[in-house]
Scaffold this motif. Structure first.
Motif, PDB file in Angstrom:
ATOM      1  N   GLN B 180       0.846  -1.213   0.000  1.00 14.92           N
ATOM      2  CA  GLN B 180       0.000   0.000   0.000  1.00 14.92           C
ATOM      3  C   GLN B 180       0.871   1.249   0.000  1.00 14.92           C
ATOM      4  O   GLN B 180       0.518   2.253  -0.617  1.00 14.92           O
ATOM      5  CB  GLN B 180      -0.978  -0.005   1.181  1.00 14.92           C
ATOM      6  CG  GLN B 180      -1.857  -1.239   1.291  1.00 14.92           C
ATOM      7  CD  GLN B 180      -2.769  -1.505   0.110  1.00 14.92           C
ATOM      8  OE1 GLN B 180      -2.474  -1.107  -1.023  1.00 14.92           O
ATOM      9  NE2 GLN B 180      -3.872  -2.201   0.335  1.00 14.92           N
ATOM     10  N   ALA B 181       2.010   1.183   0.667  1.00  8.40           N
ATOM     11  CA  ALA B 181       2.916   2.336   0.635  1.00  8.40           C
ATOM     12  C   ALA B 181       3.371   2.594  -0.796  1.00  8.40           C
ATOM     13  O   ALA B 181       3.527   3.738  -1.224  1.00  8.40           O
ATOM     14  CB  ALA B 181       4.121   2.088   1.540  1.00  8.40           C
ATOM     15  N   GLY B 184       1.286   4.822  -2.630  1.00  6.23           N
ATOM     16  CA  GLY B 184       1.223   6.186  -2.104  1.00  6.23           C
ATOM     17  C   GLY B 184       0.532   6.316  -0.764  1.00  6.23           C
ATOM     18  O   GLY B 184       0.291   7.429  -0.301  1.00  6.23           O
ATOM     19  N   ALA B 185       0.187   5.199  -0.121  1.00  8.72           N
ATOM     20  CA  ALA B 185      -0.475   5.294   1.187  1.00  8.72           C
ATOM     21  C   ALA B 185       0.497   5.873   2.197  1.00  8.72           C
ATOM     22  O   ALA B 185       1.691   5.595   2.153  1.00  8.72           O
ATOM     23  CB  ALA B 185      -0.936   3.916   1.641  1.00  8.72           C
ATOM     24  N   ARG B 186      -0.019   6.718   3.114  1.00 10.79           N
ATOM     25  CA  ARG B 186       0.826   7.274   4.165  1.00 10.79           C
ATOM     26  C   ARG B 186       0.172   6.955   5.497  1.00 10.79           C
ATOM     27  O   ARG B 186      -1.034   7.000   5.637  1.00 10.79           O
ATOM     28  CB  ARG B 186       0.972   8.778   3.986  1.00 10.79           C
ATOM     29  CG  ARG B 186       1.521   9.138   2.623  1.00 10.79           C
ATOM     30  CD  ARG B 186       1.648  10.630   2.471  1.00 10.79           C
ATOM     31  NE  ARG B 186       2.705  11.137   3.339  1.00 10.79           N
ATOM     32  CZ  ARG B 186       3.490  12.163   2.988  1.00 10.79           C
ATOM     33  NH1 ARG B 186       3.323  12.775   1.847  1.00 10.79           N
ATOM     34  NH2 ARG B 186       4.411  12.579   3.813  1.00 10.79           N
ATOM     35  N   PHE B 187       1.011   6.625   6.437  1.00  8.31           N
ATOM     36  CA  PHE B 187       0.469   6.228   7.741  1.00  8.31           C
ATOM     37  C   PHE B 187       0.918   7.211   8.820  1.00  8.31           C
ATOM     38  O   PHE B 187       0.921   6.907   9.988  1.00  8.31           O
ATOM     39  CB  PHE B 187       0.926   4.811   8.088  1.00  8.31           C
ATOM     40  CG  PHE B 187       0.702   3.843   6.969  1.00  8.31           C
ATOM     41  CD1 PHE B 187      -0.589   3.446   6.647  1.00  8.31           C
ATOM     42  CD2 PHE B 187       1.757   3.366   6.209  1.00  8.31           C
ATOM     43  CE1 PHE B 187      -0.814   2.559   5.606  1.00  8.31           C
ATOM     44  CE2 PHE B 187       1.534   2.487   5.169  1.00  8.31           C
ATOM     45  CZ  PHE B 187       0.253   2.085   4.864  1.00  8.31           C
ATOM     46  N   ASP B 188       1.332   8.414   8.391  1.00  2.86           N
ATOM     47  CA  ASP B 188       1.930   9.319   9.368  1.00  2.86           C
ATOM     48  C   ASP B 188       1.076  10.553   9.640  1.00  2.86           C
ATOM     49  O   ASP B 188       1.569  11.562  10.117  1.00  2.86           O
ATOM     50  CB  ASP B 188       3.330   9.737   8.895  1.00  2.86           C
ATOM     51  CG  ASP B 188       3.312  10.300   7.479  1.00  2.86           C
ATOM     52  OD1 ASP B 188       2.206  10.395   6.896  1.00  2.86           O
ATOM     53  OD2 ASP B 188       4.385  10.627   6.960  1.00  2.86           O
TER      54      ASP B 188
ATOM     55  N   TYR C  84       8.471   9.333  -0.985  1.00  3.36           N
ATOM     56  CA  TYR C  84       7.097   9.533  -1.470  1.00  3.36           C
ATOM     57  C   TYR C  84       7.080  10.061  -2.899  1.00  3.36           C
ATOM     58  O   TYR C  84       6.221   9.711  -3.703  1.00  3.36           O
ATOM     59  CB  TYR C  84       6.339  10.508  -0.561  1.00  3.36           C
ATOM     60  CG  TYR C  84       5.946   9.913   0.768  1.00  3.36           C
ATOM     61  CD1 TYR C  84       5.264   8.704   0.838  1.00  3.36           C
ATOM     62  CD2 TYR C  84       6.257  10.565   1.957  1.00  3.36           C
ATOM     63  CE1 TYR C  84       4.896   8.158   2.062  1.00  3.36           C
ATOM     64  CE2 TYR C  84       5.892  10.028   3.185  1.00  3.36           C
ATOM     65  CZ  TYR C  84       5.215   8.821   3.233  1.00  3.36           C
ATOM     66  OH  TYR C  84       4.856   8.287   4.432  1.00  3.36           O
ATOM     67  N   PHE C 112      -7.360   4.026  -5.471  1.00  2.00           N
ATOM     68  CA  PHE C 112      -6.659   4.253  -4.200  1.00  2.00           C
ATOM     69  C   PHE C 112      -5.361   5.048  -4.388  1.00  2.00           C
ATOM     70  O   PHE C 112      -5.121   6.033  -3.695  1.00  2.00           O
ATOM     71  CB  PHE C 112      -6.384   2.915  -3.521  1.00  2.00           C
ATOM     72  CG  PHE C 112      -5.648   3.018  -2.212  1.00  2.00           C
ATOM     73  CD1 PHE C 112      -6.235   3.621  -1.112  1.00  2.00           C
ATOM     74  CD2 PHE C 112      -4.353   2.509  -2.075  1.00  2.00           C
ATOM     75  CE1 PHE C 112      -5.562   3.713   0.104  1.00  2.00           C
ATOM     76  CE2 PHE C 112      -3.667   2.596  -0.860  1.00  2.00           C
ATOM     77  CZ  PHE C 112      -4.282   3.201   0.217  1.00  2.00           C
ATOM     78  N   ASN C 116      -4.460   8.946  -3.237  1.00  2.72           N
ATOM     79  CA  ASN C 116      -3.339   9.264  -2.347  1.00  2.72           C
ATOM     80  C   ASN C 116      -2.473  10.379  -2.902  1.00  2.72           C
ATOM     81  O   ASN C 116      -1.762  11.053  -2.165  1.00  2.72           O
ATOM     82  CB  ASN C 116      -2.476   8.031  -2.114  1.00  2.72           C
ATOM     83  CG  ASN C 116      -3.146   7.045  -1.193  1.00  2.72           C
ATOM     84  OD1 ASN C 116      -3.926   7.440  -0.326  1.00  2.72           O
ATOM     85  ND2 ASN C 116      -2.883   5.765  -1.387  1.00  2.72           N
ATOM     86  N   MET C 166      -1.267   5.342 -10.881  1.00  5.10           N
ATOM     87  CA  MET C 166      -0.405   6.407 -10.353  1.00  5.10           C
ATOM     88  C   MET C 166       0.399   7.046 -11.485  1.00  5.10           C
ATOM     89  O   MET C 166       1.187   7.957 -11.254  1.00  5.10           O
ATOM     90  CB  MET C 166       0.569   5.847  -9.319  1.00  5.10           C
ATOM     91  CG  MET C 166      -0.017   4.893  -8.321  1.00  5.10           C
ATOM     92  SD  MET C 166      -0.219   5.542  -6.681  1.00  5.10           S
ATOM     93  CE  MET C 166       1.373   6.158  -6.245  1.00  5.10           C
TER      94      MET C 166
END
Lengths: 272, 267, 291
Positions: B180-181, B184-188, C84, C112, C116, C166
Motif C-alpha cells: 500500500q505504501a 502512495g499510502a501514508r500512515f503518518d 514519497y 486508491f 493518495n 499512479m
C-alpha cells in the motif's frame, strides 16, 4: 481403485448456481501416475476435493476402494486411504515443529505413540526430510514445507496421494523437489499419484493426462496422444509443453518432425 | 525475509531445565509469580535473583538472551520509577514544582524489580520449553476442567495454531503495508481519524487473508482425519520422571524459604 | 557537471543488511552497481534468497540501502528526493498483488493510488478508467464489480492497474505471472509488452526462464546478493553451465541450441526467443542440406 461415476457438483444456490463439475466419470487404477490438467476455473481443484470426501457430489458418486465418499460412517477410512497435498505451503502445516505436524494425522487415527514415532521416521525419510524432524516449519523453504505436507499424508499410510496444484506457489527448485518426490513415492512405495496442475510441462511427466475444461473431461490418455493436438489444448486455456511449441514452429518452417515431441531431448533426437 | 527471534521464543538446548516436565515448569512459574508478590524486601529479591541466575546457568542460556526480554518493558519501568520518585511521599529535595522523594525512589525501584523478576521468570519457561510441550502441558493441566465443560483439547489446539501462524501473519502484514505504501499510502497523519482510516487498506486485506488461511487450514485438518479430541492418541505422552519430582520439591522449598526471608521487616 | 542522459535508476555500491548489529543480521545485497535507463525491459533472475525482491524495493525507496546509495534521476533517494516522490514515478507491484485488494469495487480499488496523490475526483476516475483499459479490462464491465469475485488472473490485472493508475514512468513487478495459468500469464505479459512499447520502463523478477527469454531485452542475474551477469538475454543464457550451478534453469530454446551444438551442429547458442531459435535451427539444417 478410485471411481467417479457421473459426478456433478454445484456451488451456490438457485440463481447463482455454478456447475463446477459436470457429469465426470473416471477410473484411476492403483499404481498410476495421473496428471489432471486444466486452466483456472476448469474444476480441477473441485475434482481433487471429491476424491477424499472433502466435497460430496451433488449427483453421482465417488468410490475409493469401493467405499462411497458419501458414507459418513466410512469417511475416516477414505481420508486415510487418500492423502492430499494442497497448494499453499504456508497454510498446511498445523503444528509448531515438523515431527509434530507429521504426527497429527496418525494421532487423529488413534495410532499408538510408538507406532507414530516409527511412521514419522519412515515418512520423513521417504521425502528426504529426516534431518528436519525438530525444525520449526516457518524456517523451511517452500519446497521443504510441501515435502513435510507430503510426509504428513504418508504417515497416515495412504494408497493414493492427490497433489492439488502443490507446485504452483513454488520456485523451480521447489517444484522439481516435489516432482522428484512424486516419482520416488510411486517407485518405492507404489503410491498412486494424482497430480493436479495447470502446467503442461509437468503433465508430460505423468503416465496419463486428463484434461478438464468447464468442469468436464475433454481429453484422457497418454501424454503423447494428448499433446498431439495442441490447438485443442490452447482453446481450453492450457498451454503446450515448451519443446512442443518449438517443434511446432519448426514444422511450420518446413522441418520434418513427428507431431508427438514433448521434451527437448526428444526434439534433439528427432533433429539429429 | 528473515523471521526475527521473538522475545522469549524457544531456545533449543539439551539442559536439565529444558528436559524437565513442562507441567512441573508451568506450576513452578505460577508458584514463583505468587512468591514474587509476597516478598516484601530487597533481600528477598536478591535471593530470588540468585536462584534465577542458577536456573539460567543450568538451562545453558546466555544472560544477554534472558535480559533482552526486559527491553520492551523499559518505558513502563521508567514511568513507574518517575511517578514514584515525584509522588512517593516525604520530599527530599525540590526542583521547581517537583518534589523528589527518597522513599518514593525506593518504592519505584521495588516495583520495577518485581516486574523484572516476573518477566524473567516467565521467559525462562518459554525459552526452555517448546511451544508443543507448552500446549501439551496446558491441555493436561486444564483437563480436569473438562468435566465442567471447558474444552481443554480445543483450547490447546487453538494455542498451537495461533503460535504457528504468528510469524506468517507478521510477514504478511509487513508485505501489505509495503504494497500500500507503494501505492502512495501514508500512515503518518497527525489527525487521528485520518490515521485510523489509513489502516483500512491494511486491515481489510489482512482479514481477507486470515479467513482464507483459516479455510485452508480447516480443509487440511479435515483431510488429515481430525475430528476433535475424541479417539485421538498423542505421540508425546507426558511422563513424570523421579528427577521432575525432586526438582519440583527443591524449587518449591526454595520459594517458600524466600518468601519467609522476604517477609521479614529488615531491608 | 553536464549529464545528457541521466539514468532513471542508479545503484552505486549499494548494500543492504537486514537487522544490522543484532545476532540475526544477514547481508542481503552487496556491492550492487546498476543503472536502469528510460524505456528498458529488464528481467531480474536468481535463485530464491538471492536478493532480487530486496533489490527492487530500493527502486522506490521502500528500503533504504545500508551501504552505498540508490539514485532516482540523479537524486539520491532519501537524501535529495523523498521516497514519497519516487513512489509517484516508480510503481512497484509485489508478488501475488491481488492480496492487497481491499475496496468494495474494482474502480474504487484502482482509485486508491491516485487518491493518495491528492488528485481531484474527476481526475481520479479518469485515471482508474485509463489504467483498467491499459491492462485490458473493460471499465464498463469491471468497474462496479467486487475485486474478490474475479478470477485469479483478473485480480492480478486489477492489482497491476492499481499501480498503473499512479501513472508511473517505471513499473517494477515481483514475479508478475507466478501461480497464473497459461492464459493468465499470456495476458499479463502481453500487457507489459504493450506498456513498454508505449515507452514505460519495465523491470520484472521471474523464475520462468522461457518467459524471460521471450520478453526481456536485458537480464540481470543475482546470486547471494551480488550481480553475477548483466547483459542481453542471449549472452546471459549462453552461460548455461554457470546458471545451472547457481540453481537456475535455462530456457527450452537455449537448452535445445546447447544440446544441438553438443551433437555437432554449427550453431550460435546465444539466441533465446522462439523465432530466433527456429531461424538458427533451420539455417543449420540448410547448411547440412537437410532442409
Amino acid at each position: 481403485m478410485i471411481q467417479l461415476k457421473n459426478v456433478t457438483y454445484h456451488y451456490g444456490k438457485d440463481k447463482k448456481k455454478i456447475t463446477a463439475l459436470d457429469d465426470v466419470s473416471l477410473t484411476i487404477k492403483e499404481g498410476e501416475f495421473v496428471a489432471v490438467l486444466g486452466a483456472n476455473g476448469s474444476g480441477k481443484s473441485t475434482l481433487a476435493r471429491h476424491i477424499n470426501g472433502l466435497l460430496i457430489p451433488s449427483k453421482g458418486e465417488v468410490l475409493v476402494d469401493g467405499i462411497s465418499t458419501a458414507d459418513r460412517e466410512e469417511l475416516w477410512k477414505v481420508r486415510s486411504l487418500v492423502g492430499i497435498v494442497f497448494q499453499n505451503p504456508d497454510n498446511q502445516i498445523i503444528a509448531t515443529s515438523v515431527e509434530d505436524d507429521v504426527a497429527f494425522g496418525p494421532e487423529n487415527l488413534g495410532v499408538e505413540p510408538d507406532e507414530i514415532r516409527s511412521r514419522i521416521r519412515e515418512a520423513l525419510a521417504a521425502v528426504d526430510m529426516a534431518d528436519y524432524a525438530k525444525r520449526e516449519p516457518h524456517l523451511l523453504s517452500g519446497g521443504q514445507k510441501q515435502r513435510v505436507a507430503v510426509a504428513a499424508s504418508l504417515a497416515m499410510h495412504p494408497k493414493y496421494l492427490v497433489f492439488d496444484e502443490a507446485t504452483s506457489m513454488l520456485d523451480p527448485r521447489g517444484s522439481a523437489e516435489i516432482i522428484a518426490t512424486i516419482k520416488k513415492l510411486k517407485g518405492d512405495l507404489g503410491i498412486t499419484a494424482i497430480h493436479i496442475t495447470h502446467i503442461a510441462d509437468e503433465a508430460v511427466l505423468a503416465d496419463r493426462v486428463i484434461v478438464l475444461s468447464g468442469g468436464a473431461v475433454v481429453r484422457d490418455g497418454p501424454p503423447h496422444a494428448i499433446f498431439s493436438d495442441i490447438r485443442a489444448l490452447m482453446a481450453v486455456g492450457v498451454g503446450a509443453p515448451r519443446a512442443r511449441l518449438i517443434a511446432e514452429e519448426l514444422i511450420r518452417a518446413g522441418v520434418k518432425l513427428p507431431g508427438t515431441i514433448l521434451t527437448v531431448d526428444e526434439l534433439v533426437e528427432a533433429l539429429c | 525475509m528473515k523471521p526475527g527471534l521473538a522475545i522469549g521464543q524457544y531456545y533449543p538446548s539439551d539442559s536439565i531445565v529444558h528436559n524437565a516436565d513442562p507441567r512441573i515448569k508451568i506450576l513452578l512459574v505460577a508458584a514463583y509469580a505468587l512468591a514474587v508478590f509476597f516478598i516484601g524486601n530487597f533481600t528477598g529479591f536478591a535471593v530470588i535473583g540468585v536462584m534465577l541466575g542458577g536456573l539460567v546457568i543450568l538451562g545453558g542460556l546466555a544472560i544477554g538472551l534472558v535480559l533482552r526480554g526486559i527491553r520492551p518493558l523499559f518505558v513502563i519501568l521508567a514511568f513507574t520509577l518517575l511517578v514514584q520518585l515525584f509522588t512517593g511521599g516525604e520530599p527530599w529535595a525540590l526542583i521547581g514544582p517537583l518534589k523528589i522523594s527518597i522513599p518514593g525512589f525506593k518504592t519505584g525501584m521495588f516495583l520495577d524489580l518485581r516486574l523484572i523478576l516476573l518477566v524473567i521468570g516467565a521467559s525462562l519457561l518459554t525459552l526452555t520449553t517448546t511451544p508443543v510441550a507448552l500446549t501439551d502441558a496446558l491441555e493436561y493441566l486444564l483437563s480436569p476442567l473438562k468435566r465442567v465443560g471447558v474444552p481443554s483439547h480445543e483450547l490447546a489446539m487453538m494455542m498451537t495454531i495461533a503460535m504457528r501462524f504468528i510469524p506468517i501473519l507478521s510477514a504478511e502484514a509487513d508485505k501489505i503495508i509495503k504494497a500500500q505504501a507503494a501505492r502512495g499510502a501514508r500512515f503518518d497523519s497527525r489527525n487521528p481519524v485520518t490515521r485510523a482510516r489509513s489502516f483500512m487498506p491494511i486491515l481489510v486485506p489482512l482479514f481477507v487473508g486470515v479467513f482464507r488461511r483459516a479455510d485452508d487450514l480447516a480443509e487440511v485438518m479435515e483431510a488429515r482425519a481430525y475430528r476433535g479430541g475424541k479417539g485421538r492418541t498423542r505421540m508425546r505422552e507426558l511422563k513424570m520422571k523421579p528427577g521432575d519430582w525432586f526438582g519440583f520439591a527443591v524449587v518449591m522449598l526454595l520459594l517458600a524459604g524466600m518468601v519467609w526471608v522476604g517477609r521479614m521487616p529488615v531491608i | 557537471m553536464l549529464n545528457f542522459s541521466i539514468a532513471l535508476i542508479e545503484c552505486i555500491d549499494l548494500g543492504f543488511t537486514y537487522m544490522p548489529g543484532t545476532p540475526l543480521t544477514s547481508e542481503a545485497l552487496k556491492n550492487i552497481n546498476l543503472s536502469v535507463e528510460e524505456g528498458e525491459f529488464i528481467a531480474f533472475i536468481g535463485p530464491t534468497g538471492s536478493g532480487k525482491s530486496t533489490l527492487i524495493q530500493h527502486f522506490n525507496g521502500l528500503l533504504t540501502p545500508t551501504e552505498g546509495k540508490a539514485v532516482f534521476k540523479g537524486k539520491q533517494i532519501g537524501v535529495n528526493i523523498h521516497p514519497y516522490e519516487v513512489r509517484r514515478e516508480v510503481g512497484l507491484v509485489f508478488q501475488f498483488p491481488e492480496s492487497q485488494l481491499f475496496e468494495e469495487t474494482v474502480a474504487e480499488d484502482v482509485s486508491f493510488g491516485p487518491r493518495n496523490l491528492g488528485l481531484s475526483g474527476e481526475e481520479v476516475s479518469e485515471r482508474a478508467e485509463e489504467a483498467l483499459e491499459l491492462v485490458g479490462l473493460s471499465y464498463d464491465r469491471f468497474a462496479g464489480r467486487s475485486p474478490f469475485e474475479l478470477s485469479g488472473g483478473e485480480q492480478r490485472l486489477v492489482a497491476i492497474a492499481g499501480v498503473l493508475a499512479m501513472k508511473p514512468r517505471m513499473l517494477v513487478l515481483d514475479e508478475p505471472t507466478s501461480g497464473l495459468d497459461a492464459r493468465g500469464k499470456a495476458r499479463v505479459m502481453r500487457c507489459l509488452t504493450e506498456l513498454n512499447r508505449d515507452g514505460m520502463t519495465i523491470v520484472f523478477v521471474s523464475h520462468d526462464m522461457d518467459e524471460v527469454a521471450e520478453f526481456a531485452h536485458r537480464v540481470v542475474v543475482l546470486d547471494k546478493g551480488r550481480i553475477v551477469f548483466d547483459g542481453d538475454p542471449g549472452t546471459v543464457f549462453s552461460q548455461a553451465g554457470v546458471l545451472k550451478n547457481i540453481g537456475l534453469n535455462i530456457p527450452a530454446t537455449t537448452e535445445l541450441l546447447v544440446k544441438l551444438s553438443g551433437r555437432g551442429f554449427d550453431l550460435d547458442t546465444g539466441a533465446v526467443s522462439l523465432r530466433e531459435t527456429v531461424n538458427l535451427v533451420c539455417n543449420a539444417l540448410k547448411g547440412e542440406q537437410r532442409l
